[in-house]
Design an enzyme around this catalytic site. Structure first.
Site, mmCIF file in Angstrom:
data_model
loop_
_atom_site.group_PDB
_atom_site.id
_atom_site.type_symbol
_atom_site.label_atom_id
_atom_site.label_comp_id
_atom_site.label_asym_id
_atom_site.label_seq_id
_atom_site.Cartn_x
_atom_site.Cartn_y
_atom_site.Cartn_z
ATOM 1 N N HIS A 218 -1.047 -1.101 -4.396
ATOM 2 C CA HIS A 218 -2.359 -0.800 -3.807
ATOM 3 C C HIS A 218 -2.415 0.701 -3.531
ATOM 4 O O HIS A 218 -1.555 1.261 -2.851
ATOM 5 C CB HIS A 218 -2.560 -1.602 -2.524
ATOM 6 C CG HIS A 218 -3.911 -1.438 -1.917
ATOM 7 N ND1 HIS A 218 -5.033 -2.110 -2.368
ATOM 8 C CD2 HIS A 218 -4.341 -0.652 -0.894
ATOM 9 C CE1 HIS A 218 -6.079 -1.769 -1.646
ATOM 10 N NE2 HIS A 218 -5.697 -0.870 -0.742
ATOM 11 N N ASP B 233 -4.662 3.843 -2.155
ATOM 12 C CA ASP B 233 -5.800 4.203 -1.301
ATOM 13 C C ASP B 233 -6.228 5.644 -1.557
ATOM 14 O O ASP B 233 -5.486 6.581 -1.274
ATOM 15 C CB ASP B 233 -5.404 4.054 0.171
ATOM 16 C CG ASP B 233 -5.238 2.594 0.556
ATOM 17 O OD1 ASP B 233 -6.203 1.832 0.361
ATOM 18 O OD2 ASP B 233 -4.158 2.226 1.030
ATOM 19 N N MET C 198 -12.080 -5.591 4.386
ATOM 20 C CA MET C 198 -11.348 -4.669 5.260
ATOM 21 C C MET C 198 -11.120 -5.363 6.607
ATOM 22 O O MET C 198 -12.074 -5.761 7.273
ATOM 23 C CB MET C 198 -12.139 -3.377 5.472
ATOM 24 C CG MET C 198 -12.288 -2.496 4.239
ATOM 25 S SD MET C 198 -10.746 -2.126 3.385
ATOM 26 C CE MET C 198 -9.786 -1.339 4.679
ATOM 27 N N ASP D 164 -7.215 -6.328 3.476
ATOM 28 C CA ASP D 164 -6.629 -4.985 3.563
ATOM 29 C C ASP D 164 -6.695 -4.458 4.991
ATOM 30 O O ASP D 164 -7.776 -4.143 5.502
ATOM 31 C CB ASP D 164 -7.399 -4.059 2.606
ATOM 32 C CG ASP D 164 -6.742 -2.695 2.474
ATOM 33 O OD1 ASP D 164 -5.632 -2.498 3.007
ATOM 34 O OD2 ASP D 164 -7.351 -1.819 1.816
ATOM 35 N N HIS E 234 -8.197 1.501 -4.601
ATOM 36 C CA HIS E 234 -9.215 1.288 -3.561
ATOM 37 C C HIS E 234 -9.859 2.635 -3.246
ATOM 38 O O HIS E 234 -9.222 3.509 -2.644
ATOM 39 C CB HIS E 234 -8.497 0.693 -2.327
ATOM 40 C CG HIS E 234 -9.367 0.510 -1.131
ATOM 41 N ND1 HIS E 234 -8.852 0.250 0.126
ATOM 42 C CD2 HIS E 234 -10.718 0.525 -0.977
ATOM 43 C CE1 HIS E 234 -9.846 0.127 0.999
ATOM 44 N NE2 HIS E 234 -10.984 0.301 0.359
ATOM 45 N N MET F 255 -8.811 8.471 -0.474
ATOM 46 C CA MET F 255 -9.713 8.827 0.640
ATOM 47 C C MET F 255 -10.196 10.256 0.468
ATOM 48 O O MET F 255 -9.392 11.152 0.176
ATOM 49 C CB MET F 255 -8.965 8.722 1.966
ATOM 50 C CG MET F 255 -8.336 7.366 2.198
ATOM 51 S SD MET F 255 -7.429 7.353 3.742
ATOM 52 C CE MET F 255 -6.788 5.681 3.729
ATOM 53 N N MET G 169 -12.066 4.907 -1.276
ATOM 54 C CA MET G 169 -12.795 5.144 -0.023
ATOM 55 C C MET G 169 -13.440 6.519 -0.150
ATOM 56 O O MET G 169 -13.065 7.483 0.519
ATOM 57 C CB MET G 169 -11.828 5.065 1.162
ATOM 58 C CG MET G 169 -11.440 3.632 1.496
ATOM 59 S SD MET G 169 -9.916 3.527 2.445
ATOM 60 C CE MET G 169 -8.743 3.546 1.094
ATOM 61 N N SER H 288 0.835 -1.198 0.000
ATOM 62 C CA SER H 288 0.000 0.000 0.000
ATOM 63 C C SER H 288 0.871 1.250 0.000
ATOM 64 O O SER H 288 1.623 1.500 0.949
ATOM 65 C CB SER H 288 -0.912 0.002 1.223
ATOM 66 O OG SER H 288 -1.542 1.259 1.302
HETATM 67 C C1 DX5 Z 1 -6.783 1.539 5.116
HETATM 68 C C2 DX5 Z 1 -6.263 1.282 3.737
HETATM 69 C C3 DX5 Z 1 -5.178 0.289 3.687
HETATM 70 C C4 DX5 Z 1 -3.936 0.654 4.438
HETATM 71 C C5 DX5 Z 1 -3.338 -0.633 4.928
HETATM 72 O O1 DX5 Z 1 -7.902 2.354 5.021
HETATM 73 O O2 DX5 Z 1 -7.298 0.814 2.896
HETATM 74 O O3 DX5 Z 1 -4.854 -0.087 2.360
HETATM 75 O O4 DX5 Z 1 -3.000 1.362 3.681
HETATM 76 O O5 DX5 Z 1 -2.270 -0.303 5.716
HETATM 77 P P1 DX5 Z 1 -1.663 -1.276 6.813
HETATM 78 O O6 DX5 Z 1 -1.137 -2.476 6.076
HETATM 79 O O7 DX5 Z 1 -0.607 -0.436 7.425
HETATM 80 O O8 DX5 Z 1 -2.759 -1.650 7.761
HETATM 81 ZN ZN ZN Z 2 -6.745 -0.055 0.912
#
Ligand code: DX5
Ligand code: ZN
Length: 223
Positions: A33, A35, A137, A175, A66, A37, A68, A8
């Protein structure tokens, strides 16, 4: 199928992003990956299109995006144009999930559905054939470095048995809070893709941390 590893980028050093992208390129990782947000669906804001395009310029492996964010339909095309190969939306953010998944497929991307820790996988019962990837998740989305939620193992098994005979190629991605402490058990439970942020980027040697996650053997009993 040998499981996939998706580091990630959220945990990367944003002031030296190219460096971290090149580290992932030369590692045994399979995907990036990414993220996204929006500060509305989750209580954090990560980054948007300019950063995604910058990552895409240097990345030599598929971008697993991903989302969010609320109302993801508004941006699907733009994410595709920014380099996404997989687009995952949250079930909790989609009013018309069937329509959204088919819009993603029509763009030529793998269509993913992410499921928050409190959301039962039973909600996927009537859409399971339309999904390429389910992102379970294993933390509440929004931040890296959180503690893994143990109930995830049960959800993997329930989902795998739901998909059996109906969507045998379904990819189950985990994840949040994944590390070498739980990775083998996750694969043995039926996970196909492991996302790891903190575990990779806080390691003294991230490339060998990725190799460690990749080279786990699910046939090993009691390890
Ligand atoms: C959380 C993200 C994850 C995050 C995982 O909202 O979707 O992808 O980066 O990070 P770790 O592996 O540190 O939990
Ligand atoms: Zn993620």
């Amino acid at each position: 199928m040998k499981h996939l590893i998706a580091p990630s980028v959220l945990s990367a050093d944003f002031a030296n992003l190219q460096n971290d992208i090149e580290m992932i390129n030369r590692s045994q990782a399979d995907w990036f990956h990414i993220d996204i947000m929006d500060g509305v669906f989750v209580p954090n804001i990560s980054f948007g299109f300019p950063v995604l395009k910058a990552i895409e310029k240097h990345a030599s492996k598929p971008l697993d995006v991903h989302l969010m964010i609320v109302d993801p339909d508004r941006y699907l095309q733009e994410f595709k144009q920014a380099g996404a190969e997989n687009i995952t939306v949250h079930i909790e953010a989609c009013t018309h999930l069937h329509r959204t998944l088919h819009a993603i497929k029509d763009l030529g991307c793998l269509a993913g559905v992410a499921v928050n820790p409190h959301t039962p996988v039973a909600l996927l019962e009537d859409i399971i054939e339309d999904i390429d990837l389910v992102c379970l998740m294993s933390v509440n989305p929004g931040f890296g470095g959180q503690k893994f939620i143990e109930n995830t193992y049960k959800k993997i098994r329930t989902l795998r048995s739901m998909a059996s005979g109906r969507n045998d190629g379904l990819l189950i991605e985990i994840d949040g809070g994944v590390s070498n402490q739980n990775a083998l058990k996750l694969i043995q439970a039926g996970a196909d893709v492991l996302v790891a942020g903190n575990a990779v980027f806080s390691a003294a040697d991230p490339v060998s941390e990725i190799s460690g996650l990749k080279n786990l053997n699910p046939e090993l009993i009691g390890s």
